[in-house]
Design a protein around this motif. Structure first.
Motif, PDB file in Angstrom:
ATOM      1  N   ILE A   1     -14.055 -22.759  12.877  1.00 31.67           N
ATOM      2  CA  ILE A   1     -15.231 -21.898  12.998  1.00 31.67           C
ATOM      3  C   ILE A   1     -16.408 -22.505  12.246  1.00 31.67           C
ATOM      4  O   ILE A   1     -17.540 -22.550  12.743  1.00 31.67           O
ATOM      5  N   THR A   2     -16.140 -22.995  11.036  1.00 35.62           N
ATOM      6  CA  THR A   2     -17.194 -23.618  10.238  1.00 35.62           C
ATOM      7  C   THR A   2     -17.731 -24.877  10.923  1.00 35.62           C
ATOM      8  O   THR A   2     -18.939 -25.123  10.948  1.00 35.62           O
ATOM      9  N   ALA A   3     -16.827 -25.683  11.488  1.00 31.35           N
ATOM     10  CA  ALA A   3     -17.251 -26.916  12.173  1.00 31.35           C
ATOM     11  C   ALA A   3     -18.191 -26.603  13.329  1.00 31.35           C
ATOM     12  O   ALA A   3     -19.240 -27.253  13.495  1.00 31.35           O
ATOM     13  N   VAL A   4     -17.841 -25.588  14.125  1.00 32.33           N
ATOM     14  CA  VAL A   4     -18.674 -25.211  15.263  1.00 32.33           C
ATOM     15  C   VAL A   4     -19.985 -24.581  14.795  1.00 32.33           C
ATOM     16  O   VAL A   4     -21.061 -24.878  15.338  1.00 32.33           O
TER      17      VAL A   4
ATOM     18  N   ASN B   1     -23.078 -39.436  10.194  1.00 29.44           N
ATOM     19  CA  ASN B   1     -22.378 -39.344   8.902  1.00 29.44           C
ATOM     20  C   ASN B   1     -23.304 -38.860   7.791  1.00 29.44           C
ATOM     21  O   ASN B   1     -22.911 -38.044   6.945  1.00 29.44           O
ATOM     22  N   GLY B   2     -24.528 -39.332   7.806  1.00 29.86           N
ATOM     23  CA  GLY B   2     -25.498 -38.903   6.799  1.00 29.86           C
ATOM     24  C   GLY B   2     -25.806 -37.419   6.902  1.00 29.86           C
ATOM     25  O   GLY B   2     -25.922 -36.721   5.882  1.00 29.86           O
ATOM     26  N   ILE B   3     -25.926 -36.925   8.126  1.00 33.48           N
ATOM     27  CA  ILE B   3     -26.193 -35.497   8.336  1.00 33.48           C
ATOM     28  C   ILE B   3     -25.054 -34.647   7.784  1.00 33.48           C
ATOM     29  O   ILE B   3     -25.279 -33.637   7.114  1.00 33.48           O
ATOM     30  N   LEU B   4     -23.820 -35.060   8.029  1.00 32.76           N
ATOM     31  CA  LEU B   4     -22.656 -34.320   7.538  1.00 32.76           C
ATOM     32  C   LEU B   4     -22.614 -34.309   6.014  1.00 32.76           C
ATOM     33  O   LEU B   4     -22.253 -33.302   5.392  1.00 32.76           O
ATOM     34  N   GLN B   5     -22.992 -35.421   5.400  1.00 31.44           N
ATOM     35  CA  GLN B   5     -23.014 -35.488   3.941  1.00 31.44           C
ATOM     36  C   GLN B   5     -24.091 -34.579   3.361  1.00 31.44           C
ATOM     37  O   GLN B   5     -23.867 -33.867   2.374  1.00 31.44           O
ATOM     38  N   ILE B   6     -25.261 -34.598   3.977  1.00 30.78           N
ATOM     39  CA  ILE B   6     -26.360 -33.752   3.499  1.00 30.78           C
ATOM     40  C   ILE B   6     -25.988 -32.277   3.572  1.00 30.78           C
ATOM     41  O   ILE B   6     -26.316 -31.491   2.685  1.00 30.78           O
ATOM     42  N   LEU B   7     -25.262 -31.904   4.619  1.00 33.05           N
ATOM     43  CA  LEU B   7     -24.902 -30.503   4.826  1.00 33.05           C
ATOM     44  C   LEU B   7     -23.718 -30.064   3.973  1.00 33.05           C
ATOM     45  O   LEU B   7     -23.357 -28.885   3.975  1.00 33.05           O
ATOM     46  N   SER B   8     -23.106 -30.987   3.262  1.00 36.88           N
ATOM     47  CA  SER B   8     -21.961 -30.662   2.398  1.00 36.88           C
ATOM     48  C   SER B   8     -20.886 -29.900   3.159  1.00 36.88           C
ATOM     49  O   SER B   8     -20.373 -28.874   2.701  1.00 36.88           O
ATOM     50  N   VAL B   9     -20.544 -30.386   4.331  1.00 39.00           N
ATOM     51  CA  VAL B   9     -19.531 -29.731   5.163  1.00 39.00           C
ATOM     52  C   VAL B   9     -18.196 -29.730   4.424  1.00 39.00           C
ATOM     53  O   VAL B   9     -17.768 -30.765   3.900  1.00 39.00           O
ATOM     54  N   PRO B  10     -17.525 -28.578   4.341  1.00 40.77           N
ATOM     55  CA  PRO B  10     -16.216 -28.529   3.672  1.00 40.77           C
ATOM     56  C   PRO B  10     -15.256 -29.556   4.269  1.00 40.77           C
ATOM     57  O   PRO B  10     -15.264 -29.788   5.479  1.00 40.77           O
TER      58      PRO B  10
ATOM     59  N   ASN C   1     -21.954 -23.741   2.226  1.00 43.15           N
ATOM     60  CA  ASN C   1     -20.839 -24.692   2.322  1.00 43.15           C
ATOM     61  C   ASN C   1     -20.267 -25.033   0.948  1.00 43.15           C
ATOM     62  O   ASN C   1     -19.055 -25.225   0.803  1.00 43.15           O
ATOM     63  N   ARG C   2     -21.128 -25.103  -0.048  1.00 48.74           N
ATOM     64  CA  ARG C   2     -20.674 -25.434  -1.397  1.00 48.74           C
ATOM     65  C   ARG C   2     -19.933 -24.277  -2.053  1.00 48.74           C
ATOM     66  O   ARG C   2     -19.269 -24.467  -3.082  1.00 48.74           O
ATOM     67  N   ARG C   3     -20.022 -23.096  -1.470  1.00 47.90           N
ATOM     68  CA  ARG C   3     -19.307 -21.933  -2.014  1.00 47.90           C
ATOM     69  C   ARG C   3     -17.943 -21.735  -1.366  1.00 47.90           C
ATOM     70  O   ARG C   3     -17.260 -20.761  -1.642  1.00 47.90           O
TER      71      ARG C   3
ATOM     72  N   ALA D   1     -18.962 -20.206   4.036  1.00 49.09           N
ATOM     73  CA  ALA D   1     -19.606 -21.048   5.044  1.00 49.09           C
ATOM     74  C   ALA D   1     -19.429 -20.471   6.442  1.00 49.09           C
ATOM     75  O   ALA D   1     -20.374 -20.431   7.245  1.00 49.09           O
ATOM     76  N   ALA D   2     -18.206 -20.001   6.733  1.00 52.91           N
ATOM     77  CA  ALA D   2     -17.945 -19.396   8.041  1.00 52.91           C
ATOM     78  C   ALA D   2     -18.740 -18.108   8.211  1.00 52.91           C
ATOM     79  O   ALA D   2     -19.304 -17.841   9.284  1.00 52.91           O
ATOM     80  N   ALA D   3     -18.815 -17.289   7.149  1.00 50.23           N
ATOM     81  CA  ALA D   3     -19.548 -16.021   7.209  1.00 50.23           C
ATOM     82  C   ALA D   3     -21.031 -16.253   7.491  1.00 50.23           C
ATOM     83  O   ALA D   3     -21.628 -15.613   8.370  1.00 50.23           O
TER      84      ALA D   3
END
Length: 444
Positions: A48-51, A115-124, A262-264, A269-271
């Motif tokens: 859910i978070t990925a989408v 890859n840079g975008i994913l890092q910036i977004l701090s994806v779990p 995402n950092r929480r 993140a899903a909520a």
């Protein structure tokens, strides 16, 4: 054929234009909601978070493209109002050439930057692989996303909001069917959601191109129309660039919120991701009013009928604010039920998301004001005003508000949700002040 928005009742024109546009936006937003809903039926919080994160990035791209295409809508609307057929054809040709180049460059940049975008977004970390698959597939489909929105902007510039509605309706049906096949039957998770969306968009573009060729619109575009005209390109970019940049900044502020969420942890993140999707759905009314007010005011400005444009602004604002108030009241009682649709087996996600939605939803009320004013300003090629008030809102209220709420209230998302409506309140105040000063200056 093109539609004359300078004749007849302004209110009737507004309703006739806005309803098909509203339905088009609903169906387009339905892509993301369907992806999230169906993903939640077959997968857990990680998918859910990925989408939600991936679709938020692609939504940002779409919003920027739509904002840039607003320049085409306004330019073509002015020409249509002035009954200048050559200007209409030149405007369409230059729009197509401009966006072909834009989409190719954008696709290349995004693929390199994934890859840079994913890092910036701090994806779990639990969602990282699926989020990357989602983004890569959607980035490959950027030319289709661009093509659909550009074709739609051309039709709307001619006063036709019905045709884009049919294009996206076909794509919406295809998207839902593909979601169930790819996510449900084949178990592809986030990648299946992305692939379904891209295929549906490509299908929509094919339908739109066929319709444009077969419909009798009285337009004959020549090869010379595709050659860049400095004057025409400047008109398109003068409106489109500030709108695209302002919308980009707004989406960046949403992404900042996503990073904080995402950092929480994956549940928060899903909520937040689910609520952002719900809010994007509720924002369809002010978004529809923005484009409707802009198209009607632009055609009437081209025809020299400025009072008609003012009436469109008044009616559009009234409709948008009323709808926002209704949404805000409903969400106070049904927030948990809404969240349960997307995360029925995730009680923490439901609880945190409901808190966030109950405060965030008030943004729909204030956004109804500044969205309509932004559309009116764009019609008169004053899109820098829209850019300025949105930038002020983001820098002085939205981002600082979210950071402050997170630091002071770590156990609830309700205060964090208040940052958006307070930001929109500031934007609305600025818009009203600028409008009043502008009108006084015109009377002198």
């Amino acid at each position: 054929m093109n539609y004359d928005l300078t004749k007849g009742s302004v209110l009737k024109n507004l309703v006739r234009f806005s309803l098909p546009y509203l339905l088009s936006c609903f169906l387009q937003t339905f892509y993301g909601l369907a992806d999230l809903f169906i993903t939640g039926q077959y997968n857990g919080a990680a998918a859910i978070t990925a989408v939600s994160v991936g679709s938020q990035v692609t939504h940002m791209l779409t919003v920027i493209i739509v904002g840039l295409a607003m320049g085409a809508t306004v330019t073509i609307s002015h020409a249509a109002g002035a009954k200048n057929q050559k200007a209409i054809e030149k405007g369409i040709g230059n729009t197509v050439s401009l966006f072909i180049i834009f989409s190719v460059i954008l696709t290349a940049v995004l693929l390199v930057s994934t890859n840079g975008i994913l890092q910036i977004l701090s994806v779990p970390k639990e969602s990282l692989v699926q989020a990357k698959s989602y983004l890569l597939i959607c980035f490959i489909g950027v030319p289709f996303i661009t093509a659909y929105n550009v074709i739609s902007s051309i039709f709307r510039g001619l006063g036709d909001s019905k045709s884009p509605m049919f294009f996206v309706a076909v794509a919406g049906i295809a998207n839902v069917i593909l979601d169930y096949i790819l996510i449900g039957s084949f178990g592809m998770g986030a990648a299946g959601a992305a692939l379904a969306t891209v295929i549906a968009q490509a299908f929509s573009v094919c339908i739109a191109l066929l319709a444009f060729r077969k419909m009798k619109m009285g337009i004959s575009i020549k090869k010379t129309d595709f050659r860049f005209s400095k004057q025409m390109t400047q008109k398109i970019l003068k409106v489109g660039v500030p709108v695209a940049v302002q919308d980009g900044f707004i989406q960046i502020s949403f992404l900042v919120i996503t990073v904080i969420a995402n950092r929480r942890g994956v549940d928060v993140a899903a909520a937040v991701g689910i609520v952002e999707k719900v809010i994007s759905f509720l924002f369809l009314v002010p978004s529809a009013m923005l484009s409707t007010v802009s198209a009607i005011a632009a055609q009437n400005a081209g025809a020299g009928l400025h009072e008609q444009g003012k009436k469109a602004l008044k009616y559009g604002t009234l409709i948008a604010v009323s709808a926002g108030f209704i949404f805000a009241v409903i969400c106070q009682f049904c927030a948990e039920d809404v969240l349960r649709l997307f995360a029925k087996e995730e009680p923490i996600v439901i609880s945190m998301g409901a808190q966030y939605l109950k405060s965030y939803v008030f943004d729909c009320v204030f956004a109804g004001v500044h969205f309509c004013f932004s559309g009116y300003f764009c019609a008169y090629q004053k899109s820098l005003v829209s850019f300025a008030h949105n930038l002020a809102s983001i820098l002085f209220v939205r981002i600082p508000g979210v950071c402050l709420a997170t630091a002071l209230f770590p156990d609830t998302l309700y205060p964090m949700g208040l940052a958006a409506p307070l930001g929109s309140l500031l934007s609305s105040i600025i818009c009203i002040i600028v409008y009043v000063m502008w009108q006084k200056k015109e009377k002198l």
